[in-house]
Every structure is written in C-alpha cells, then in structure tokens.
Design a protein around this motif. Structure first.
Motif, short mmCIF file in Angstrom:
data_model
loop_
_atom_site.label_atom_id
_atom_site.label_comp_id
_atom_site.label_asym_id
_atom_site.label_seq_id
_atom_site.Cartn_x
_atom_site.Cartn_y
_atom_site.Cartn_z
N TRP A 15 0.84 -1.20 0.00
CA TRP A 15 0.00 0.00 0.00
C TRP A 15 0.87 1.25 0.00
CZ3 TRP A 15 -5.54 -0.18 0.69
CH2 TRP A 15 -6.13 1.09 0.68
N PRO A 23 3.66 7.73 -6.08
CA PRO A 23 3.27 9.11 -6.40
C PRO A 23 4.45 10.08 -6.41
CG PRO A 23 1.76 8.19 -4.80
CD PRO A 23 2.85 7.18 -4.98
N PHE A 26 6.17 9.64 -9.66
CA PHE A 26 5.37 10.34 -10.69
C PHE A 26 5.65 11.83 -10.67
CE2 PHE A 26 2.01 8.11 -13.08
CZ PHE A 26 2.23 6.82 -12.65
N MET A 27 5.73 12.38 -9.45
CA MET A 27 5.95 13.82 -9.31
C MET A 27 7.30 14.22 -9.89
SD MET A 27 5.60 15.94 -5.85
CE MET A 27 4.21 16.98 -5.86
N TRP A 247 1.29 22.21 -13.85
CA TRP A 247 1.71 21.10 -13.00
C TRP A 247 3.22 20.83 -13.04
CZ3 TRP A 247 -2.15 16.53 -12.12
CH2 TRP A 247 -3.39 17.06 -11.72
N LEU B 110 -0.34 16.45 -3.16
CA LEU B 110 -0.16 16.77 -4.57
C LEU B 110 0.33 15.57 -5.36
CD1 LEU B 110 1.25 20.37 -4.39
CD2 LEU B 110 -0.90 19.62 -5.40
N SER B 111 1.26 14.80 -4.77
CA SER B 111 1.77 13.65 -5.52
C SER B 111 0.65 12.62 -5.73
CB SER B 111 2.98 13.03 -4.81
OG SER B 111 2.62 12.51 -3.56
N LEU B 112 -0.25 12.50 -4.75
CA LEU B 112 -1.39 11.60 -4.94
C LEU B 112 -2.32 12.13 -6.03
CD1 LEU B 112 -2.11 10.56 -1.27
CD2 LEU B 112 -1.76 8.98 -3.17
N LEU B 113 -2.52 13.46 -6.05
CA LEU B 113 -3.34 14.06 -7.10
C LEU B 113 -2.76 13.72 -8.49
CD1 LEU B 113 -5.55 16.05 -8.11
CD2 LEU B 113 -3.92 17.89 -7.74
N ILE B 114 -1.43 13.84 -8.61
CA ILE B 114 -0.78 13.50 -9.88
C ILE B 114 -1.01 12.03 -10.22
CG2 ILE B 114 1.46 13.24 -11.03
CD1 ILE B 114 2.43 15.67 -9.46
N LEU B 115 -0.80 11.15 -9.24
CA LEU B 115 -0.98 9.71 -9.47
C LEU B 115 -2.39 9.41 -9.96
CD1 LEU B 115 0.42 6.76 -8.78
CD2 LEU B 115 -1.28 6.79 -6.98
N SER B 117 -4.60 11.35 -11.31
CA SER B 117 -4.95 11.90 -12.61
C SER B 117 -4.24 11.14 -13.72
CB SER B 117 -4.64 13.40 -12.67
OG SER B 117 -3.32 13.61 -13.06
N GLN B 118 -3.00 10.68 -13.47
CA GLN B 118 -2.29 9.91 -14.48
C GLN B 118 -2.92 8.53 -14.69
OE1 GLN B 118 0.72 10.97 -16.43
NE2 GLN B 118 -0.49 12.74 -15.81
N LEU B 119 -3.39 7.92 -13.60
CA LEU B 119 -4.04 6.61 -13.72
C LEU B 119 -5.52 6.75 -14.04
CD1 LEU B 119 -2.41 4.69 -10.70
CD2 LEU B 119 -1.64 4.81 -13.07
N LEU B 130 -8.10 5.94 -0.19
CA LEU B 130 -6.75 5.51 -0.56
C LEU B 130 -5.71 6.41 0.11
CD1 LEU B 130 -7.20 4.74 -4.39
CD2 LEU B 130 -6.98 3.09 -2.54
N PHE B 202 -6.76 18.08 -1.85
CA PHE B 202 -6.29 17.82 -3.21
C PHE B 202 -6.92 16.58 -3.84
CE2 PHE B 202 -2.81 20.27 -1.28
CZ PHE B 202 -2.85 21.37 -2.14
#
Lengths: 282, 260
Positions: A15, A23, A26-27, A247, B110-115, B117-119, B130, B202
């Motif tokens: 998890w 993430p 990804f960033m 972004w 923010l990194s979760l927001l990116i994840l 939106s990408q997925l 999550l 976010f």
C-alpha cells in the motif's frame, strides 16, 4: 511458516509503495515535463521548470519561506523549552495531565486553530472591538493579514511538535548530574548551559526538524492569516496546481522542497540515533 | 521555579484561549464575532438543517470508518511481522513506513493528485480513502509496534512451549495483550481521517466534500457563526476521541506490566 509469517507485512508495505513512493516518483517525472497551452502535460524532457525557479520572484519567496521557517523554529523553541522543563519537574501524575493538555491541540484541526485567531484579530474582531469600546482607539488596528499574524499562526499551530520531543529529552536528563554540578559550585545558569542544554540537544534537534519541515510545506496558515501579500513556497505550489494549472512547474518546486525536507529528515535520524546512544550511557 | 510556573500556565492559556473564544461565540446571538449579545443555540440548529453540512458529515464518516478498518488491519499485520521476523533491507522498509509521517502533507497530497490523474482514477470517496489509509498505516504501525516491543518475547515463547500453534499463540496470547493499543490506534486513525484537511483538499474532487473542506470553504467565503458551531463540534469530538485513546493505551500498558 517463516516465509508465510513475513507475508503479513506485505499488504501494508505494498500500500505504501503504491500510494506513497510511487506518487513521489510520478511527481519527479512530471517535473521534467512541459506544459501545454491549456495546461495539459506534454511528455517531452525539459529542465526549464527547474531553471525558472531561479527567477528573482521565486528566489525571493524561497528566501521569505526560509526566514519564516527559521523564525518559527526559534520561536517555538524559546516558548517550548521552559514549558517542557517545567513539566518534567512536576510529580508523575501531574506530568500526564500536562502532556495530554499539550497533545490535544496537536490533534485539533489546525484550520480551526488558525480560524480561531482570525475571529480574535480581524478588524471587527475581539481585540479591536474591545479596544474601541474602551475608547482606547478609534480606528481598528490592522492586526491580521501581515507577516506578524502569519508568524503568530505558525508558532501557535506548530508548538506541540516542539514541546513533546523536548519533554522526552528533558525527562531522560539525569538529575544527579545537575546536583553534582551544584555541589561543585556551579551557578544555576552555568549548570543549565554546560549540562542541561548539551544533554538535551537531540530533543532540540528533533523538535526543530519537525517544526522546520512543517513550516516549509505550510500553506493553510498564510492562506487564512496572511492575505495575498504573505506568500510562502507552499502557496506558490498550491497556486501552480490549482490556479495556474502549470503542474510541471509546481512539481519542480515540490521536488526542490522535498530535497530540502529530505536533508532535514536525515538530520532527524541522526538525532534519534544520538538520543538512543545517550540513553545507553545513562 | 515560580516564574517558570507562571510562564507555563500562561502558555496553556495561550494554547487554549483562542479555541475557548471560538466556542463561546458559537453561542452568541450576534452575527459578528465581536461582542456578546446573548445566548442562543440558533447556529447549531441551522447547522443541523444545512443539507451540505450533513452531506459533508456523511462523506467524512464513510471515509473515516473505511480508513480505520483498512489501516488498522494492515498496520497491525505489518507491525506483527516486523516484531516477529528479521527482514532483509529492514532500513528501507522502515523508511517506507516512517517517511509518510515526516514529509510535508502538501507534497503527499499533490503527488497523490498527480498519481490519480495519471491513472485516470476519478477523485471522490475512493481516492480519499486511498490517501487516508496511506497516512494512517504508519501511525498504527508505530503504536502497535511500541506495544509489541514492550511485551517482549517471553509470553509467546511460553505459549509455544506449551504446544500452542502460531495461530493459537497470536489469538489467545498476543492479541489480548496488544488489543488496547489496537483500539487506541483505531480511535486516533478515526480522528486523523476526520480532521485531515491538506491531503483531502487535493484528492476529494468536487462531489465528495468532507467536513474540514467545508469549513475551509466557509472561512474563505466569509464568516458566519455557523462555522463556530461546526468547529466547536469538531473540537469536542477530537478531544473525546484523543483522551479516550490515551486512556485506553495507558491502562493497557499498566495491565500488561502487572502480568509479569
């Protein structure tokens, strides 16, 4: 059984790998992307986002953020140290009550805690209305929406992060060492300077890192108590993502902030090790 | 020592006075939070009749309950595995568990927001859960792990010597000893989830506003005393949950020591 038992850790670790580590990767990737005309992401490598950060405007905000973070750290340290010291001198049962009193604000939503200050400080707030009713002032004072109110809000919301580690450190302090210093003729301030302070350095360091890292990423307090002029790095990042829809640039500033946080967290681990060692020598 | 005492009491006043003022004004008749004009429950009544608040409360509860169940199970399992077995690359795994507590929440959100939106996962209650489980697992792990380490290994070894299977050992010996810390961590995770603003902000999406996000909107739109009432209720809930958790955790630790 050995292998099967270990698998118990798998769901939790998986998890965190999926929703914490991935993430961040990804960033990092997106911070090298380009921004399309309508804010869409274009997967073409560029360093532009990082270079742009060195424009005077953003360097200025970085500088402000660092100044505010250092000041917040020092402010909480100066307020928390005497308080933590006082708690450790109390009888055990009273210590627990004080600790719970300090822990409670730590759990109360800091949106609510900042807002509580807004109703006190704004122009129609408690302070101004009281002063006007008492005839001390005629025109409301501008107590809110400036750097001072931002600092007050930051120190107020982050204080528990400093008190708790300091308490842990001070609680471990060997009182016999202070008594020995006293017997050898040390004045109280000398004993404090040469014994208490050095032995509680790990707690000071841990608390400072926690407060500093939290102030680096702060955007809610400046947003609610700072007005438009008091911008910190966190507000810039938030704007890039939600208003400017850039972004890649937002991600690049986030990565820069992450690197600064990571360096400080390394310091935190060092302090933790140090504290364990000090405990071993006791 | 005397000036130290005065200073410390002053600090407690500094910490609690703003919140106390907020609570007091939630019962004030005037729309302006400045002068006392009389006692009223009006703001609480209009809160109960506010459809959006009830909806936000519903979302908050769904997310908090789901988060508590998932994070407690996964966090406890991981803590038990780490207590029981040696791991290769232990340092790396521990970093994965502890870093979410140290990193700025803004970056996590923010990194979760990116994840997402990408997925192409649509933002809503699912993404909220999550995200909340992610920041909650470390808390459960830390609290349960501390308890397991305090327990030591003798109890489990004795059970095994008496012929208990690993499963029997866990459910008949270990679980009863660590259950206070599990219950305490459940209460804390529930509080964390209910109170979280930054990360939720976010990943919530427009149709699954939670209570803190709703409060943020109220503060931004302009202040009505309804915010005071809602904030008061949230403060009260938090205090009850945290104090209960702390009480259970401490009592559990005391009992465990008396076993020996």
């Amino acid at each position: 059984m050995r292998i099967r038992g270990k698998l118990l850790a798998l769901p939790g670790l998986l998890w965190l790998a999926l929703f914490f580590a991935l993430p961040l990767i990804f960033m990092l990737i997106i911070s090298f992307y380009q921004r399309g005309v309508y804010g869409q992401l274009i997967a073409e490598f560029t360093m532009e986002n990082y270079i742009r950060f060195f424009e005077p405007l953003y360097l200025r905000i970085l500088f402000d953020t660092l100044v505010v973070s250092v000041a917040t750290t020092l402010g909480t340290l100066l307020l928390a140290y005497p308080l933590a010291y006082y708690i450790t001198r109390l009888p055990r049962a009273q210590q627990m009550i004080w600790l719970i009193l300090i822990m409670i604000p730590f759990w109360i939503n800091f949106l609510i805690r900042s807002y509580a200050w807004v109703i006190i400080l704004r122009s129609q707030g408690v302070v101004n209305t009281t002063l006007i009713n008492l005839g001390i002032i005629d025109v409301p004072l501008a107590l809110l929406y400036n750097w001072g109110s931002v600092m007050l809000g930051m120190i107020y919301t982050l204080l528990p992060f400093m008190v708790l580690p300091l308490y842990v450190s001070l609680e471990k302090l060997d009182v016999r060492k202070l008594e020995a210093a006293h017997d050898l003729g040390a004045k109280p301030w000398q004993a404090f300077w040469h014994i208490t302070l050095p032995l509680t350095k790990p707690g000071i360091l841990i608390g400072s890192v926690l407060v500093f890292v939290s102030s680096l990423g702060m955007f809610v307090v400046p947003d609610i108590m700072g007005g438009a002029k008091s911008m910190l790095l966190g507000n810039v990042i938030q704007n890039q993502f939600l208003s400017a829809r850039d972004w890649p640039f937002g991600a690049a500033i986030s990565i820069i902030m992450m690197i600064m946080s990571a360096l400080l967290i390394a310091l935190y681990y060092k302090a933790m090790k140090w504290e364990e060692r000090l405990e071993g020598t006791k | 020592m005397r000036s130290l005492r005065v200073f410390s009491y002053g600090m407690i006043i500094f910490m609690y006075l703003p919140m106390l003022i907020l609570v007091i004004f939630s019962f004030n008749q005037s729309r302006i939070n400045a002068a006392w004009t009389g006692f009223t429950f009006d703001w609480y009544i209009s809160l109960i009749n506010n459809r959006y608040v009830l909806e936000a409360l519903g979302n908050s509860l769904i997310v908090a309950v789901s988060t508590t169940i998932i994070a407690t199970i996964f966090g406890t399992m991981a803590a038990y595995a780490f207590y029981k077995y040696r791991f290769r690359l232990r340092f790396l795994w521990k970093a994965l568990i502890y870093l979410p507590m140290l990193i700025p929440e803004l970056l996590m959100g923010l990194s979760l927001l990116i994840l997402f939106s990408q997925l192409q996962i649509p933002l809503g209650k699912l993404t909220l859960i999550l995200a909340h489980v992610t920041f909650s697992i470390p808390f459960v792990f830390l609290i349960v792990m501390t308890r397991l380490e305090d327990m030591g290994r003798e109890l489990e070894e004795a059970a095994q010597d008496l012929g208990a299977s690993p499963a029997q050992t866990f459910f008949k010996v270990t679980l009863p000893v660590i259950s206070p810390s599990i219950i305490a961590s459940m209460l804390l995770v529930f509080t964390l989830s209910l109170d979280d603003f930054i990360i939720s902000f976010f990943v919530a999406g427009p149709n699954s506003t939670t209570l803190p996000i709703y409060i943020y909107g109220m503060i931004k739109r302009g202040i009505t005393p309804e915010v005071n009432a809602l904030a008061t209720l949230l403060i009260l809930t938090t205090i009850i949950l945290v104090v209960t958790a702390e009480f259970i955790r401490r009592r559990g630790n005391k009992n465990a020591r008396s076993i020996y």
